[in-house]
Enzyme design. Structure first.
Site, PDB file in Angstrom:
ATOM      1  N   HIS A 155      94.389  35.830 -50.431  1.00 49.79           N
ATOM      2  CA  HIS A 155      92.979  36.200 -50.221  1.00 49.79           C
ATOM      3  C   HIS A 155      92.826  37.643 -49.744  1.00 49.79           C
ATOM      4  CE1 HIS A 155      91.522  32.253 -51.143  1.00 49.79           C
ATOM      5  NE2 HIS A 155      92.283  31.692 -50.228  1.00 49.79           N
ATOM      6  N   GLU A 197      64.545  24.794 -27.745  1.00 53.61           N
ATOM      7  CA  GLU A 197      64.138  23.623 -26.940  1.00 53.61           C
ATOM      8  C   GLU A 197      65.295  22.608 -26.884  1.00 53.61           C
ATOM      9  OE1 GLU A 197      60.260  21.998 -28.137  1.00 53.61           O
ATOM     10  OE2 GLU A 197      61.173  20.017 -28.023  1.00 53.61           O
ATOM     11  N   LYS A 256      58.829  28.991 -35.316  1.00 54.12           N
ATOM     12  CA  LYS A 256      58.596  27.677 -34.690  1.00 54.12           C
ATOM     13  C   LYS A 256      59.891  26.852 -34.720  1.00 54.12           C
ATOM     14  CE  LYS A 256      56.288  24.051 -33.109  1.00 54.12           C
ATOM     15  NZ  LYS A 256      57.001  22.842 -33.261  1.00 54.12           N
ATOM     16  N   HIS A 274      62.068  28.158 -32.073  1.00 57.27           N
ATOM     17  CA  HIS A 274      61.529  27.642 -30.805  1.00 57.27           C
ATOM     18  C   HIS A 274      62.056  26.222 -30.553  1.00 57.27           C
ATOM     19  CE1 HIS A 274      58.728  24.879 -28.856  1.00 57.27           C
ATOM     20  NE2 HIS A 274      58.413  25.867 -28.045  1.00 57.27           N
ATOM     21  N   ASN A 275      61.981  25.380 -31.582  1.00 55.73           N
ATOM     22  CA  ASN A 275      62.421  23.989 -31.409  1.00 55.73           C
ATOM     23  C   ASN A 275      63.927  23.912 -31.180  1.00 55.73           C
ATOM     24  OD1 ASN A 275      59.766  23.553 -32.077  1.00 55.73           O
ATOM     25  ND2 ASN A 275      60.193  21.739 -33.268  1.00 55.73           N
ATOM     26  N   SER A 333      52.896  24.706 -31.172  1.00 53.59           N
ATOM     27  CA  SER A 333      53.753  23.975 -30.234  1.00 53.59           C
ATOM     28  C   SER A 333      52.993  23.607 -28.973  1.00 53.59           C
ATOM     29  CB  SER A 333      54.960  24.834 -29.856  1.00 53.59           C
ATOM     30  OG  SER A 333      55.732  24.136 -28.906  1.00 53.59           O
TER      31      SER A 333
HETATM   32  P1  NBP Z   1      51.560  12.980 -38.257  1.00 58.66           P
HETATM   33  O1  NBP Z   1      52.712  13.889 -38.488  1.00 58.66           O
HETATM   34  O2  NBP Z   1      51.831  11.627 -37.723  1.00 58.66           O
HETATM   35  O3  NBP Z   1      50.775  12.811 -39.661  1.00 58.66           O
HETATM   36  C1  NBP Z   1      49.689  11.928 -39.781  1.00 58.66           C
HETATM   37  C2  NBP Z   1      48.558  12.579 -40.559  1.00 58.66           C
HETATM   38  O4  NBP Z   1      49.002  12.930 -41.879  1.00 58.66           O
HETATM   39  C3  NBP Z   1      47.409  11.616 -40.743  1.00 58.66           C
HETATM   40  O5  NBP Z   1      46.204  12.335 -40.661  1.00 58.66           O
HETATM   41  C4  NBP Z   1      47.646  11.096 -42.152  1.00 58.66           C
HETATM   42  O6  NBP Z   1      46.486  10.588 -42.772  1.00 58.66           O
HETATM   43  C5  NBP Z   1      48.089  12.359 -42.820  1.00 58.66           C
HETATM   44  N1  NBP Z   1      48.705  12.148 -44.145  1.00 58.66           N
HETATM   45  C6  NBP Z   1      49.880  11.579 -44.494  1.00 58.66           C
HETATM   46 BR1  NBP Z   1      51.030  10.778 -43.338  1.00 58.66          BR
HETATM   47  N2  NBP Z   1      50.117  11.605 -45.807  1.00 58.66           N
HETATM   48  C7  NBP Z   1      49.052  12.210 -46.336  1.00 58.66           C
HETATM   49  C8  NBP Z   1      48.689  12.537 -47.663  1.00 58.66           C
HETATM   50  N3  NBP Z   1      49.502  12.280 -48.688  1.00 58.66           N
HETATM   51  N4  NBP Z   1      47.500  13.151 -47.865  1.00 58.66           N
HETATM   52  C9  NBP Z   1      46.675  13.423 -46.834  1.00 58.66           C
HETATM   53  N5  NBP Z   1      46.974  13.149 -45.535  1.00 58.66           N
HETATM   54  C10 NBP Z   1      48.147  12.552 -45.294  1.00 58.66           C
HETATM   55  O7  NBP Z   1      50.433  13.682 -37.368  1.00 58.66           O
HETATM   56  P2  NBP Z   1      50.598  14.543 -36.015  1.00 58.66           P
HETATM   57  O8  NBP Z   1      51.553  13.921 -35.082  1.00 58.66           O
HETATM   58  O9  NBP Z   1      49.219  14.830 -35.574  1.00 58.66           O
HETATM   59  O10 NBP Z   1      51.274  15.892 -36.515  1.00 58.66           O
HETATM   60  C11 NBP Z   1      50.677  16.730 -37.480  1.00 58.66           C
HETATM   61  C12 NBP Z   1      51.635  17.861 -37.775  1.00 58.66           C
HETATM   62  O11 NBP Z   1      51.835  18.610 -36.569  1.00 58.66           O
HETATM   63  C13 NBP Z   1      53.033  17.402 -38.212  1.00 58.66           C
HETATM   64  O12 NBP Z   1      53.552  18.318 -39.118  1.00 58.66           O
HETATM   65  C14 NBP Z   1      53.819  17.425 -36.935  1.00 58.66           C
HETATM   66  O13 NBP Z   1      55.199  17.558 -37.150  1.00 58.66           O
HETATM   67  C15 NBP Z   1      53.225  18.640 -36.248  1.00 58.66           C
HETATM   68  N6  NBP Z   1      53.351  18.656 -34.790  1.00 58.66           N
HETATM   69  C16 NBP Z   1      53.232  17.531 -34.077  1.00 58.66           C
HETATM   70  C17 NBP Z   1      53.354  17.568 -32.686  1.00 58.66           C
HETATM   71  C18 NBP Z   1      53.174  16.325 -31.871  1.00 58.66           C
HETATM   72  O14 NBP Z   1      53.384  16.418 -30.648  1.00 58.66           O
HETATM   73  N7  NBP Z   1      52.791  15.213 -32.468  1.00 58.66           N
HETATM   74  C19 NBP Z   1      53.578  18.776 -32.056  1.00 58.66           C
HETATM   75  C20 NBP Z   1      53.663  19.932 -32.809  1.00 58.66           C
HETATM   76  C21 NBP Z   1      53.546  19.854 -34.183  1.00 58.66           C
HETATM   77  P3  NBP Z   1      46.156   9.026 -42.675  1.00 58.66           P
HETATM   78  O15 NBP Z   1      45.438   8.842 -41.407  1.00 58.66           O
HETATM   79  O16 NBP Z   1      45.320   8.781 -43.865  1.00 58.66           O
HETATM   80  O17 NBP Z   1      47.470   8.272 -42.737  1.00 58.66           O
END
Ligand code: NBP
Length: 489
Positions: A465, A203, A196, A199-200, A139
């Site tokens: 019941h 939030e 987590k 936590h959300n 997070s």
């Molecule tokens: P995203 O959730 O937007 O995912 C994008 C990534 O997933 C890219 O690297 C993409 O590759 C890859 N991907 C997908 Br879509 N399908 C795929 C597949 N079939 N095989 C391999 N790779 C694949 O990225 P993020 O925002 O960095 O978040 C990553 C994780 O962290 C998520 O679970 C998110 O919920 C969590 N998270 C995010 C935040 C935040 O603030 N963003 C905070 C906390 C947790 P590509 O480039 O080839 O499309």
């Protein structure tokens, strides 16, 4: 030749920043992304990034790969591979790719926002395949990932010693000497992702409560954004001190470059959601625990999203719309107290759900340590979490946070204000689902007798019941032919 401490797959915003954090902390990281251009741009662009983002030597410690096979060949044993891809199917797709290429004892870390039920399933499947799986909540968004997130690792306890140093090193730190990591072992299987999710959910609750306080102060007292800034500034110097109060304070100072108005007033009042709050509420219902405030926060987002319907209804439906006529200064303090008391109930409910889930899944969760994980690096970080940790340190099996002496006293002191605020909001026609749900939970929880005696009578009347009696042992059930016994005049 084996060289990297860890591999990371998925170079979107979170993955990139975690890689930089690891490499800035001296770890060597091999990276891979499905779309090769992203890897090339990221690795190739490292030397052009500012020094506070890419420290000296960091660029040499990050190596890009064009295949998963190539990446895995260059990892130290046991191989540690962190997945940072979109939650759901993509995580399974990457695991399917990794599975045949890994050796027994190798470790997969899913650092995305995965559903804990998926993590339970993946943990079991990978254990059967001889692999160690860690479902790890991360997070703090982009900035947290770079500078120190809150990290909630769960899964295979045998894997923890092999990743502990890296994860604790890159996590946020708290404490007087800034040396207590906001990362520690949470529990088996899906426990990390469950924590987590909670936590959300918390939030969601915190944000909803702050929004209700804002709405009351704006509409009941007519405070301007400048006045709201000063109120939130004061609150951030009280027991409400937290990241969310701090950013709320700052939001009131931002101007819209296009119109010159305060930006917050130009923002459309429809909330979006990614689903983790909803997941928590859904599981609360499955467990039969009343996580009412967080569920109300989810519903409040749903109602906000019905913008067009609300605009139509606002032209038809009537209700009070006046302003508060009492002492303005006292009322601001009342709202602060109502926010504090409601927030306390929200955390109390969150922990009750954690306890119920731990029992359901056989996890041994350390509630005090979980509070510490949330002290820094994440969105709900606040001063108040130290008091929660202290409560669980004093009594690890605390049934409900509301029963801890410190919090009981806090609620006792806040209660008159809390009731005045909810009553005033109802009178003025202002929606306060969070404040009111919290107060109703509190009043329900503190009553040794609720109206469910009548409810059981109704159930027995129409459906046979059965019911239990106050004067007979628990579990013994009774049935009455209510129609025959009724005595109508
Ligand atoms: P995203 O959730 O937007 O995912 C994008 C990534 O997933 C890219 O690297 C993409 O590759 C890859 N991907 C997908 Br879509 N399908 C795929 C597949 N079939 N095989 C391999 N790779 C694949 O990225 P993020 O925002 O960095 O978040 C990553 C994780 O962290 C998520 O679970 C998110 O919920 C969590 N998270 C995010 C935040 C935040 O603030 N963003 C905070 C906390 C947790 P590509 O480039 O080839 O499309």
């Amino acid at each position: 030749m084996a060289q990297h401490d860890i591999g990371l797959i998925g170079l979107a915003v979170m993955g990139q920043n975690l890689v930089l954090n690891m490499a800035n902390n001296g770890y060597s990281v091999g990276v891979y992304n499905r779309t090769q251009a992203t890897t090339d741009d990221f690795v190739g662009g490292l030397k052009d990034r500012p020094e506070d983002v890419v420290h000296e030597g960091t660029a040499d410690r990050v190596v890009g790969y064009d295949s998963v096979e190539g990446l895995l060949k260059d990892l130290k044993s046991p191989r540690r591979v962190m997945i940072m891809v979109k939650a759901g199917g993509p995580v399974d797709a990457v695991i399917d790719q990794l599975k045949p290429l890994l050796d027994p004892g190798d470790i997969i870390i899913d650092g995305g926002n995965s559903d804990y039920a998926d993590t339970n399933r993946r943990y079991k499947e990978l254990k059967e395949a001889g692999l160690r799986f860690l479902g790890t909540g991360v997070s703090g968004g982009e900035e947290g990932a770079l500078k120190g997130p809150s990290i909630m690792p769960g899964g295979d306890p045998e894997a923890w010693p092999f990743v502990k140093d890296i994860l604790q090193k890159i996590s946020a730190k708290v404490g007087e000497n800034n040396d207590i990591p906001c990362c520690d072992w949470v529990g088996e299987a899906g426990a990390g992702h469950y924590v987590k999710m909670v936590h959300n959910g918390i939030e969601y609750g915190d944000m909803q409560l702050i929004c209700e306080a804002y709405y009351i102060l704006k509409h009941a007292l007519g405070l301007s954004n400048d006045e709201l800034y000063h109120v939130f500034k004061d609150w951030n110097e009280s027991e409400l001190e937290s990241y969310l109060i701090e950013i709320t304070r700052d939001i009131f100072t931002v101007k819209d470059p296009e119109t010159g108005n305060d930006l917050v007033d130009q923002v459309l009042d429809t909330a979006k959601q990614k689903g983790t709050g909803k997941w928590m509420s859904q599981h609360a219902l499955d467990l039969g625990v009343p996580t009412t405030l967080i569920t109300e926060a989810v519903y409040a987002r749903c109602l906000s999203a019905q913008k067009d319907a609300r605009v139509r209804a606002s032209k038809v439906l009537s209700g009070p719309d006046g302003q508060y006529q009492g002492d303005k200064k006292q009322f601001i303090e009342d709202v602060r107290q109502a926010l504090y008391a409601s927030k306390l109930v929200s955390y109390a409910q969150g922990y009750v759900q954690l306890d119920a889930a731990a029992e359901e899944f056989g996890w041994e969760l350390n509630n005090g340590s979980i509070a510490l994980l949330w002290r820094g690096g994440c969105i709900i970080r606040s001063r108040f979490l130290q008091d929660i940790k202290a409560a669980f340190d004093k009594e690890p099996n605390l049934e409900n946070l509301l029963l801890d002496d410190f919090f009981k006293k806090a609620i006792d002191e806040a209660q008159p204000s809390w009731r005045r605020v909810v009553a005033a909001a109802v009178e003025l026609g202002l929606p306060v689902p969070g404040f009111a749900a919290a107060l109703s939970y509190y009043d329900g929880y503190r009553r040794d007798r609720l109206p469910a005696n009548l409810l059981q009578s109704q159930r027995d009347y129409f459906g046979a019941h059965t019911y239990e009696r106050i004067d007979k042992p628990r579990g013994e059930t009774f049935h009455t032919d209510w129609i025959r016994e009724r005595n109508l005049s």
